[in-house]
Motif scaffolding. Structure first.
Motif, PDB file in Angstrom:
ATOM      1  N   ARG A  31     -81.013  -9.625  56.456  1.00 11.41           N
ATOM      2  CA  ARG A  31     -81.331 -10.685  55.097  1.00 11.41           C
ATOM      3  C   ARG A  31     -82.182 -12.244  55.123  1.00 11.41           C
ATOM      4  NH1 ARG A  31     -76.775  -8.475  58.035  1.00 11.41           N
ATOM      5  NH2 ARG A  31     -75.030  -7.667  56.418  1.00 11.41           N
ATOM      6  N   VAL A  32     -82.616 -12.210  55.696  1.00  9.87           N
ATOM      7  CA  VAL A  32     -83.200 -13.438  56.033  1.00  9.87           C
ATOM      8  C   VAL A  32     -84.736 -13.050  54.899  1.00  9.87           C
ATOM      9  CG1 VAL A  32     -84.823 -15.230  57.716  1.00  9.87           C
ATOM     10  CG2 VAL A  32     -82.243 -14.347  58.115  1.00  9.87           C
ATOM     11  N   GLN A  33     -85.265 -11.937  55.483  1.00 13.11           N
ATOM     12  CA  GLN A  33     -86.498 -11.717  55.123  1.00 13.11           C
ATOM     13  C   GLN A  33     -85.890 -11.019  52.756  1.00 13.11           C
ATOM     14  OE1 GLN A  33     -85.647 -10.280  57.591  1.00 13.11           O
ATOM     15  NE2 GLN A  33     -87.058 -10.585  59.497  1.00 13.11           N
ATOM     16  N   ASP A  34     -85.286 -11.076  53.006  1.00 10.36           N
ATOM     17  CA  ASP A  34     -85.142 -10.529  51.246  1.00 10.36           C
ATOM     18  C   ASP A  34     -84.637 -11.446  50.671  1.00 10.36           C
ATOM     19  OD1 ASP A  34     -84.968  -7.944  52.279  1.00 10.36           O
ATOM     20  OD2 ASP A  34     -82.594  -7.398  52.397  1.00 10.36           O
ATOM     21  N   ILE A  68     -95.122 -21.195  47.412  1.00 12.71           N
ATOM     22  CA  ILE A  68     -96.910 -19.962  48.610  1.00 12.71           C
ATOM     23  C   ILE A  68     -95.448 -19.898  50.180  1.00 12.71           C
ATOM     24  CG2 ILE A  68     -99.001 -20.553  49.513  1.00 12.71           C
ATOM     25  CD1 ILE A  68     -99.601 -21.486  46.119  1.00 12.71           C
ATOM     26  N   LEU A  69     -95.873 -21.372  50.292  1.00 11.67           N
ATOM     27  CA  LEU A  69     -94.902 -21.872  51.608  1.00 11.67           C
ATOM     28  C   LEU A  69     -93.647 -20.778  52.392  1.00 11.67           C
ATOM     29  CD1 LEU A  69     -95.313 -25.652  51.881  1.00 11.67           C
ATOM     30  CD2 LEU A  69     -96.968 -23.785  52.144  1.00 11.67           C
ATOM     31  N   TYR A  76     -94.846 -13.753  57.316  1.00 12.44           N
ATOM     32  CA  TYR A  76     -94.923 -13.873  58.948  1.00 12.44           C
ATOM     33  C   TYR A  76     -93.809 -12.291  59.333  1.00 12.44           C
ATOM     34  CZ  TYR A  76     -95.537 -16.110  63.763  1.00 12.44           C
ATOM     35  OH  TYR A  76     -95.643 -16.305  65.146  1.00 12.44           O
ATOM     36  N   ILE A  77     -92.232 -12.929  59.238  1.00 10.88           N
ATOM     37  CA  ILE A  77     -91.369 -12.446  59.675  1.00 10.88           C
ATOM     38  C   ILE A  77     -91.115 -11.324  58.792  1.00 10.88           C
ATOM     39  CG2 ILE A  77     -90.486 -14.282  60.540  1.00 10.88           C
ATOM     40  CD1 ILE A  77     -88.926 -14.969  58.399  1.00 10.88           C
ATOM     41  N   SER A  78     -91.871 -10.383  58.140  1.00 15.09           N
ATOM     42  CA  SER A  78     -91.284  -9.411  57.209  1.00 15.09           C
ATOM     43  C   SER A  78     -90.861  -8.333  58.363  1.00 15.09           C
ATOM     44  CB  SER A  78     -92.590  -9.082  56.179  1.00 15.09           C
ATOM     45  OG  SER A  78     -93.377  -8.611  56.111  1.00 15.09           O
ATOM     46  N   LYS A  79     -90.420  -6.983  57.212  1.00 15.49           N
ATOM     47  CA  LYS A  79     -90.426  -6.069  58.675  1.00 15.49           C
ATOM     48  C   LYS A  79     -90.960  -5.137  57.772  1.00 15.49           C
ATOM     49  CE  LYS A  79     -87.691  -7.307  62.512  1.00 15.49           C
ATOM     50  NZ  LYS A  79     -89.066  -8.916  62.693  1.00 15.49           N
ATOM     51  N   ILE A  88     -96.013 -10.591  48.421  1.00 14.70           N
ATOM     52  CA  ILE A  88     -96.852 -11.222  47.244  1.00 14.70           C
ATOM     53  C   ILE A  88     -97.140 -11.148  46.176  1.00 14.70           C
ATOM     54  CG2 ILE A  88     -99.248  -9.328  47.075  1.00 14.70           C
ATOM     55  CD1 ILE A  88     -99.017 -10.871  49.964  1.00 14.70           C
ATOM     56  N   MET A  89     -96.051 -10.543  45.286  1.00 14.14           N
ATOM     57  CA  MET A  89     -96.174 -10.513  43.802  1.00 14.14           C
ATOM     58  C   MET A  89     -95.792 -12.143  43.837  1.00 14.14           C
ATOM     59  SD  MET A  89     -96.769  -7.311  43.115  1.00 14.14           S
ATOM     60  CE  MET A  89     -97.353  -8.022  41.265  1.00 14.14           C
TER      61      MET A  89
END
Length: 113
Positions: A31-34, A68-69, A76-79, A88-89
């Motif tokens: 959820r956080v990454q999404d 960007i940030l 950094y935390i993506s799985k 990236i997009m």
């Protein structure tokens, strides 16, 4: 790379079936990454669109910088590959908006003299 080479019918060493897809997920919710991916994408679109208008440089430069940030932290935390692709997009759109916003007047152009 291994996902594109491995045949679709083969098994993963951990016993899970191989998907054969570049955007394979591990089947768990992130959820956080999404949320970071969506926020980065929205900020990227906002920065990119507002960068096309010279007088909106404050919005485009700030939205681009924040996009960007958040995108970098998301990387950094993506799985999964899907999260990294979306980030990236969003980072790319944020960077274009940020750079054009900086060229049109910057983060504080006209506010601080």
């Amino acid at each position: 790379m291994a996902q594109t080479i491995r045949p679709a019918g083969s098994r993963h060493p951990a016993g899970r079936p191989a998907t054969g897809s570049l955007f394979a997920t591990d089947g768990k919710p992130h959820r956080v990454q999404d949320v970071l991916m969506v926020v980065t994408g929205v900020l990227g679109v906002l920065a990119f669109v507002t960068a096309m208008f010279h007088h909106l440089h404050l919005i485009s430069s700030w939205a681009g910088l924040i996009g960007i940030l958040t995108g970098l932290y998301g990387q950094y935390i993506s799985k999964t590959t899907w999260e990294r692709f979306g980030l990236i997009m969003g980072i790319g759109a944020s960077a274009v908006g940020f750079y054009l916003g900086m060229a049109h007047g910057g983060l504080f152009g006209g506010v601080i003299t």
